[in-house]
Enzyme design. Structure first.
Site, mmCIF file in Angstrom:
data_model
loop_
_atom_site.group_PDB
_atom_site.id
_atom_site.type_symbol
_atom_site.label_atom_id
_atom_site.label_comp_id
_atom_site.label_asym_id
_atom_site.label_seq_id
_atom_site.Cartn_x
_atom_site.Cartn_y
_atom_site.Cartn_z
ATOM 1 N N ARG A 22 83.491 25.933 44.946
ATOM 2 C CA ARG A 22 82.409 26.402 45.693
ATOM 3 C C ARG A 22 82.647 28.119 45.591
ATOM 4 O O ARG A 22 81.511 28.769 45.671
ATOM 5 C CB ARG A 22 82.525 25.797 47.000
ATOM 6 C CG ARG A 22 81.847 24.555 47.086
ATOM 7 C CD ARG A 22 82.340 23.708 48.296
ATOM 8 N NE ARG A 22 81.674 24.139 49.620
ATOM 9 C CZ ARG A 22 82.365 24.338 50.540
ATOM 10 N NH1 ARG A 22 83.476 24.099 50.949
ATOM 11 N NH2 ARG A 22 81.493 24.947 51.830
ATOM 12 N N LYS A 63 79.474 32.338 58.043
ATOM 13 C CA LYS A 63 77.951 32.232 58.158
ATOM 14 C C LYS A 63 77.553 31.456 59.160
ATOM 15 O O LYS A 63 76.401 31.503 60.027
ATOM 16 C CB LYS A 63 77.362 31.873 56.834
ATOM 17 C CG LYS A 63 77.234 33.096 55.807
ATOM 18 C CD LYS A 63 76.061 32.537 54.808
ATOM 19 C CE LYS A 63 76.591 31.249 54.448
ATOM 20 N NZ LYS A 63 77.633 30.867 53.232
ATOM 21 N N ARG A 85 85.952 18.819 56.212
ATOM 22 C CA ARG A 85 84.786 18.386 55.299
ATOM 23 C C ARG A 85 85.367 17.841 54.031
ATOM 24 O O ARG A 85 86.110 18.594 53.604
ATOM 25 C CB ARG A 85 83.708 19.473 55.128
ATOM 26 C CG ARG A 85 82.653 19.393 56.277
ATOM 27 C CD ARG A 85 81.969 20.765 56.329
ATOM 28 N NE ARG A 85 81.744 21.361 54.935
ATOM 29 C CZ ARG A 85 80.950 22.288 54.609
ATOM 30 N NH1 ARG A 85 80.238 23.122 55.722
ATOM 31 N NH2 ARG A 85 80.722 22.886 53.613
ATOM 32 N N ARG A 116 70.383 30.279 47.228
ATOM 33 C CA ARG A 116 71.695 30.290 46.776
ATOM 34 C C ARG A 116 71.428 30.643 45.244
ATOM 35 O O ARG A 116 72.318 31.161 44.324
ATOM 36 C CB ARG A 116 72.368 29.076 46.671
ATOM 37 C CG ARG A 116 73.402 29.056 47.796
ATOM 38 C CD ARG A 116 73.993 27.581 47.678
ATOM 39 N NE ARG A 116 75.304 27.247 48.352
ATOM 40 C CZ ARG A 116 75.501 27.081 49.445
ATOM 41 N NH1 ARG A 116 74.539 26.920 50.418
ATOM 42 N NH2 ARG A 116 76.575 26.371 49.977
ATOM 43 N N ARG A 143 89.717 25.134 58.198
ATOM 44 C CA ARG A 143 88.398 24.863 58.786
ATOM 45 C C ARG A 143 88.101 23.367 59.116
ATOM 46 O O ARG A 143 88.490 22.523 58.186
ATOM 47 C CB ARG A 143 87.183 25.205 57.848
ATOM 48 C CG ARG A 143 85.941 25.277 58.529
ATOM 49 C CD ARG A 143 84.851 25.735 57.948
ATOM 50 N NE ARG A 143 84.498 25.271 56.635
ATOM 51 C CZ ARG A 143 83.379 25.611 55.946
ATOM 52 N NH1 ARG A 143 82.725 26.722 56.578
ATOM 53 N NH2 ARG A 143 82.881 25.343 54.791
#
Ligand code: AMP
Length: 234
Positions: free
Chosen positions: A178, A13, A167, A95, A134
């Site tokens: 998540r 995204k 992160r 969300r 990531r």
């Protein structure tokens, strides 16, 4: 145009949003980025949400909606200042059902509405592999991957020279929380938008450029597909 990008963490995204916003002339509204900027700047909002983000939980709806309304006001000011039809590209928002309803209301008060919702579909095992590798630039938010898209110089952002980091919510425990949250809370939203004929699924397990082109073609079609069916969905 008010375009919502949906899909679980790791579906691409953020990457697609940073390519699509300039191409479609839309203001990006990425609530995760806005929260992280507030934390970095040490604002009252940042101090309020820091622990929630580190745990990988959702920030309260009223706090999140207020942040989005600020950005919608910015769009209104830019229009008043003579900028051509400015719209928004939503990444990571809404969300929850209550956020979706609040967005509909906020847009209706401004005489506007959600134009299209694109769901980026990627199989779960691919999502976990993507998230574990990531990395992001701590300064500008550019997204990298240790294997598929490393920065040219290790640990240094190609775009701004900032530090490329993992992160805190990309750790395995937070990633799992998540993804669980996404499937539990956000997927009902897909039904909400499908029922309104706004939802178009796009295959996200392909090269970045092809996914971008597909999304642009989808939103530029006069009437987005309403069925939600996709032959490649697992
Ligand atoms: P993201 O960058 O979209 O993965 O968001 C990172 C974190 O910011 C999430 O795990 C939440 O803690 C918070 N967040 C971002 N967007 C929202 C939202 N729409 N509602 C509630 N919390 C959010």
């Amino acid at each position: 145009m008010h375009l919502i990008l949906m899909g679980p963490q790791g579906s691409g995204k953020g990457t697609q949003a940073s390519r699509l916003a300039p191409r479609l002339g839309l203001l990006p509204i990425a609530t995760g980025d806005l929260f992280r900027s507030a934390i970095k700047a040490g604002t009252p909002l940042g101090r309020e949400v820091e622990a929630t983000l580190a745990r990988g939980e959702l920030v309260a709806d009223d706090v999140t909606i207020a942040l989005v309304e600020e950005r919608l006001d910015e769009i209104a000011h830019r229009r008043e200042a003579g900028e051509a039809a400015v719209g928004a590209l939503y990444d990571g928002f809404p969300r929850t059902q209550s956020q979706a309803g609040a967005l509909d209301d906020a847009l209706a008060r401004r005489g506007e509405a959600v134009t299209a919702v694109v769901e980026i579909v990627v199989p779960t095992d691919r999502l976990v592999a993507r998230l574990a590798g990531r990395r992001v630039c701590a300064s500008c938010g550019e997204v990298y991957h240790v294997e598929y898209h490393p920065p040219r110089s290790p640990g240094v952002c190609d775009r701004c020279g900032g530090e490329v980091i993992q992160r805190p919510d990309d750790t395995p425990e937070a990633v799992q929380r998540r993804l669980d949250l996404y499937f539990a809370q956000t997927e009902p939203l897909l039904r909400y938008y499908r029922e309104r004929g706004l939802l178009s699924p796009v295959d996200g397990d392909r090269p970045i450029e092809r996914v971008t082109d597909d999304i642009v073609a989808t939103v530029e079609r006069p009437s987005p597909a309403a069925s939600g069916g996709a032959p490649w969905r697992s």
